[in-house]
Structures are given as C-alpha cells and as structure tokens.
Design a protein around this motif. Structure first.
Motif, PDB file in Angstrom:
ATOM      1  N   ASP A  53      45.673  38.848  19.911  1.00  0.00           N
ATOM      2  CA  ASP A  53      45.762  40.167  20.527  1.00  0.00           C
ATOM      3  C   ASP A  53      44.749  41.142  19.938  1.00  0.00           C
ATOM      4  O   ASP A  53      44.924  42.351  20.047  1.00  0.00           O
ATOM      5  N   ASP A  54      43.689  40.612  19.309  1.00  0.00           N
ATOM      6  CA  ASP A  54      42.676  41.499  18.772  1.00  0.00           C
ATOM      7  C   ASP A  54      41.819  42.043  19.907  1.00  0.00           C
ATOM      8  O   ASP A  54      41.802  41.519  21.024  1.00  0.00           O
ATOM      9  N   VAL A  55      41.103  43.105  19.625  1.00  0.00           N
ATOM     10  CA  VAL A  55      40.333  43.814  20.645  1.00  0.00           C
ATOM     11  C   VAL A  55      39.263  42.917  21.259  1.00  0.00           C
ATOM     12  O   VAL A  55      39.052  42.930  22.478  1.00  0.00           O
ATOM     13  N   LEU A  56      38.565  42.135  20.431  1.00  0.00           N
ATOM     14  CA  LEU A  56      37.488  41.285  20.929  1.00  0.00           C
ATOM     15  C   LEU A  56      38.019  40.255  21.922  1.00  0.00           C
ATOM     16  O   LEU A  56      37.419  40.036  22.982  1.00  0.00           O
ATOM     17  N   THR A  57      39.140  39.612  21.592  1.00  0.00           N
ATOM     18  CA  THR A  57      39.722  38.612  22.483  1.00  0.00           C
ATOM     19  C   THR A  57      40.140  39.232  23.805  1.00  0.00           C
ATOM     20  O   THR A  57      39.894  38.680  24.880  1.00  0.00           O
ATOM     21  N   GLN A  58      40.759  40.401  23.727  1.00  0.00           N
ATOM     22  CA  GLN A  58      41.177  41.088  24.945  1.00  0.00           C
ATOM     23  C   GLN A  58      39.976  41.452  25.806  1.00  0.00           C
ATOM     24  O   GLN A  58      40.002  41.297  27.030  1.00  0.00           O
ATOM     25  N   PHE A  59      38.919  41.925  25.164  1.00  0.00           N
ATOM     26  CA  PHE A  59      37.714  42.314  25.911  1.00  0.00           C
ATOM     27  C   PHE A  59      37.084  41.105  26.585  1.00  0.00           C
ATOM     28  O   PHE A  59      36.677  41.182  27.754  1.00  0.00           O
ATOM     29  N   ILE A  60      36.992  39.982  25.866  1.00  0.00           N
ATOM     30  CA  ILE A  60      36.397  38.772  26.430  1.00  0.00           C
ATOM     31  C   ILE A  60      37.194  38.295  27.629  1.00  0.00           C
ATOM     32  O   ILE A  60      36.631  37.939  28.681  1.00  0.00           O
ATOM     33  N   PHE A  61      38.521  38.302  27.506  1.00  0.00           N
ATOM     34  CA  PHE A  61      39.341  37.829  28.615  1.00  0.00           C
ATOM     35  C   PHE A  61      39.234  38.757  29.820  1.00  0.00           C
ATOM     36  O   PHE A  61      39.174  38.300  30.964  1.00  0.00           O
ATOM     37  N   ILE A  62      39.206  40.062  29.584  1.00  0.00           N
ATOM     38  CA  ILE A  62      39.055  41.021  30.689  1.00  0.00           C
ATOM     39  C   ILE A  62      37.735  40.791  31.409  1.00  0.00           C
ATOM     40  O   ILE A  62      37.655  40.836  32.643  1.00  0.00           O
ATOM     41  N   PHE A  63      36.678  40.516  30.630  1.00  0.00           N
ATOM     42  CA  PHE A  63      35.365  40.273  31.229  1.00  0.00           C
ATOM     43  C   PHE A  63      35.374  38.992  32.056  1.00  0.00           C
ATOM     44  O   PHE A  63      34.831  38.953  33.167  1.00  0.00           O
ATOM     45  N   VAL A  64      35.997  37.940  31.524  1.00  0.00           N
ATOM     46  CA  VAL A  64      36.105  36.682  32.267  1.00  0.00           C
ATOM     47  C   VAL A  64      36.927  36.889  33.536  1.00  0.00           C
ATOM     48  O   VAL A  64      36.581  36.379  34.615  1.00  0.00           O
ATOM     49  N   GLN A  65      38.009  37.646  33.409  1.00  0.00           N
ATOM     50  CA  GLN A  65      38.853  37.940  34.565  1.00  0.00           C
ATOM     51  C   GLN A  65      38.068  38.703  35.634  1.00  0.00           C
ATOM     52  O   GLN A  65      38.207  38.450  36.832  1.00  0.00           O
ATOM     53  N   LEU A  66      37.215  39.624  35.191  1.00  0.00           N
ATOM     54  CA  LEU A  66      36.374  40.378  36.119  1.00  0.00           C
ATOM     55  C   LEU A  66      35.418  39.456  36.862  1.00  0.00           C
ATOM     56  O   LEU A  66      35.227  39.594  38.083  1.00  0.00           O
ATOM     57  N   ILE A  67      34.824  38.512  36.148  1.00  0.00           N
ATOM     58  CA  ILE A  67      33.896  37.565  36.772  1.00  0.00           C
ATOM     59  C   ILE A  67      34.619  36.722  37.822  1.00  0.00           C
ATOM     60  O   ILE A  67      34.111  36.524  38.940  1.00  0.00           O
ATOM     61  N   VAL A  68      35.808  36.222  37.470  1.00  0.00           N
ATOM     62  CA  VAL A  68      36.583  35.404  38.409  1.00  0.00           C
ATOM     63  C   VAL A  68      36.934  36.204  39.660  1.00  0.00           C
ATOM     64  O   VAL A  68      36.782  35.728  40.790  1.00  0.00           O
ATOM     65  N   GLN A  69      37.398  37.430  39.468  1.00  0.00           N
ATOM     66  CA  GLN A  69      37.771  38.266  40.605  1.00  0.00           C
ATOM     67  C   GLN A  69      36.563  38.587  41.481  1.00  0.00           C
ATOM     68  O   GLN A  69      36.672  38.590  42.718  1.00  0.00           O
ATOM     69  N   CYS A  70      35.438  38.862  40.852  1.00  0.00           N
ATOM     70  CA  CYS A  70      34.215  39.143  41.623  1.00  0.00           C
ATOM     71  C   CYS A  70      33.787  37.924  42.426  1.00  0.00           C
ATOM     72  O   CYS A  70      33.395  38.047  43.600  1.00  0.00           O
ATOM     73  N   TYR A  71      33.862  36.752  41.819  1.00  0.00           N
ATOM     74  CA  TYR A  71      33.448  35.525  42.504  1.00  0.00           C
ATOM     75  C   TYR A  71      34.351  35.249  43.703  1.00  0.00           C
ATOM     76  O   TYR A  71      33.868  34.908  44.797  1.00  0.00           O
ATOM     77  N   ILE A  72      35.661  35.411  43.513  1.00  0.00           N
ATOM     78  CA  ILE A  72      36.596  35.172  44.611  1.00  0.00           C
ATOM     79  C   ILE A  72      36.385  36.192  45.729  1.00  0.00           C
ATOM     80  O   ILE A  72      36.379  35.853  46.914  1.00  0.00           O
ATOM     81  N   GLY A  73      36.195  37.459  45.339  1.00  0.00           N
ATOM     82  CA  GLY A  73      35.970  38.499  46.333  1.00  0.00           C
ATOM     83  C   GLY A  73      34.711  38.249  47.142  1.00  0.00           C
ATOM     84  O   GLY A  73      34.708  38.368  48.377  1.00  0.00           O
TER      85      GLY A  73
END
Length: 257
Positions: free
Chosen positions: A50-70
């Motif tokens: 739950d550290d900040v870096l891990t959360q940021f990386i996952f949010i960025f990956v999630q953004l990429i996935v959502q953009c690709y699907i969209g």
C-alpha cells in the motif's frame, strides 16, 4: 448531398447504427466489463503493498488498460460504420501502441487541468470567499472545455492524431456547433438517467438489495451493457457528422440510412 449538423438526425442515425450492430457491440461491452472486473480483482486481492509508489504504478497501468479498451471500442464502432457490407478481422479494431499512448497523454493532461482548476478554486475560496460563485464558474469552465475537447479521442482513433493535434481538431469541429453538441450530451444524460430509473425502482420497491449488494451490482452490469454501446455510438456518429459538416462534404452516414 451536403447535410448540416442536426441533433435529431444524429440521434436517428445512431439508433440505426446500434440496431444494425447490436450484438457485436453488446458482446464487446461484456468483454470490456469483464476486463475491468479482472483489473479490479487484481487491485483488491493481489496487490498487498500500500505504499505510494505501488499505488501510483497500478493506477497508471489501470489507466493504460482503460484507454486501450476505450480506443478499441471506438475503433469497433468506426469499423462497423465504415465496413457495413465488408468483412473485417479482429486486428482491425485493435488500436496501436501510439494511439494508446496518445490517449494516456490526454488523460494525464485532463488530470493536470482538473488539479489546476481545483487549486485556483481553493485559492479563491480562501482569499476571496464567494464559494458558490467560483464553484459555478469552475463547473461551467469544465463543462465548456469537456464539450469542446471530447472528440479528441475520436481523432486519435480515426486519424491517428497526436494529443495536441487531436485537441485542436476537436475544438475546430465544435466551434460553430457548441450548443448543438451540448444538446447531444443532454440527451445522453437523459438516456442514462432514464435507464437507471427502473433499476432503482425495482430495488427500492422490492427491497431485494441495498446499495452495493449483489442485486444492485447485477443491475448495474445490465444497465452498463445496454446503455454503454448506445452512448458510444452517439458520440462516434456525432463526431463523424460534425466532421462532415465542418468540411462541407457529403454526409456518407446519412446517405446510407
């Protein structure tokens, strides 16, 4: 024959496109929803850090996935519109890495813009007061920018435009049709709200479930699967008709209806 941009004609054409391609659009909506749920599963149960870096990386990956699907959904709609009488392959609806990157940049720019607006709102609130006035101004500004820039995603998919170029193109085609574009999105909101009414009535009247429970989640899935394709088709048809209107050329979509 040249067709000026018309709200009524746009909705009519979008409905025609949806009816003609209902099954593939719904199937792809289900696939998209399934992928979103997988991403949420990993977020909830796999990531234990739950550290900040891990959360940021996952949010960025999630953004990429959502953009690709969209982007892939938009490409599917455009392909169905352009190749009504021709076969196409699955690879034809897959966006390139460049398109996905450009969409991610747009998402990051949007986040920066919202952060800047919030900063100025808080600054004005602390020093000038008049919270309600600045809140209204901020909301109107966000609405205006959103309506003028919403079609940048379409240009990324359709023309493989860069982030800045796509924003310029979106502002250009909406320049003389702002209020008509606003009318389209008011209709979109009305469709979303109208589709939600029976869902909430069923849950509240039957007492089957509370918000966040299984029945509510199932109802949300049904609402998403049925409304999401129509909303995206409306956006893409609006984009195409605005482009035709701006270029003063034949409206190919209208001619096929």
């Amino acid at each position: 024959m040249y067709h000026a941009f018309s709200v009524a004609e746009t909705i009519k054409t979008a409905w025609h496109v949806l009816k003609r391609n209902f099954v593939p659009l719904v199937v792809y909506s289900v696939i998209s929803l399934f992928i979103y749920e997988i991403v949420d599963f990993f977020k909830a149960f796999i990531l234990i850090e739950d550290d900040v870096l891990t959360q940021f990386i996952f949010i960025f990956v999630q953004l990429i996935v959502q953009c690709y699907i969209g982007l892939s959904f938009y490409k599917l709609i455009l392909t169905l519109m352009d190749r009504e009488y021709y076969e196409f392959e699955f690879k034809d609806i897959l966006p390139s890495f460049k398109m996905t990157f450009n969409f991610v940049v747009i998402g990051l720019l949007t986040g920066i813009l919202v952060a800047v607006l919030v900063f100025f709102y808080v600054l004005a609130q602390r020093n000038l007061g008049l919270e309600s006035l600045f809140e209204v101004i901020e909301l109107l500004l966000i609405l205006y920018i959103s309506l003028r820039s919403i079609f940048c995603i379409c240009f990324i998919v359709d023309d493989d435009s860069s982030p800045i170029e796509s924003l310029k193109q979106s502002f250009e085609i909406t320049k003389d049709n702002f209020f008509k574009t606003l009318g389209i999105f008011l209709i979109i909101i009305a469709i979303l709200v109208t589709a939600l009414i029976p869902v909430f009535l069923l849950i509240n009247l039957t007492g089957l479930d509370s918000k966040g429970g299984f029945v509510f989640r199932l109802a949300f899935y049904c609402w998403f699967i049925l409304t999401f394709p129509f909303i995206q088709v409306i956006i893409m048809v609006t984009y195409r008709k605005l482009v035709y209107s701006h270029k003063d050329v034949d409206d190919d979509i209208a001619e096929t209806n």
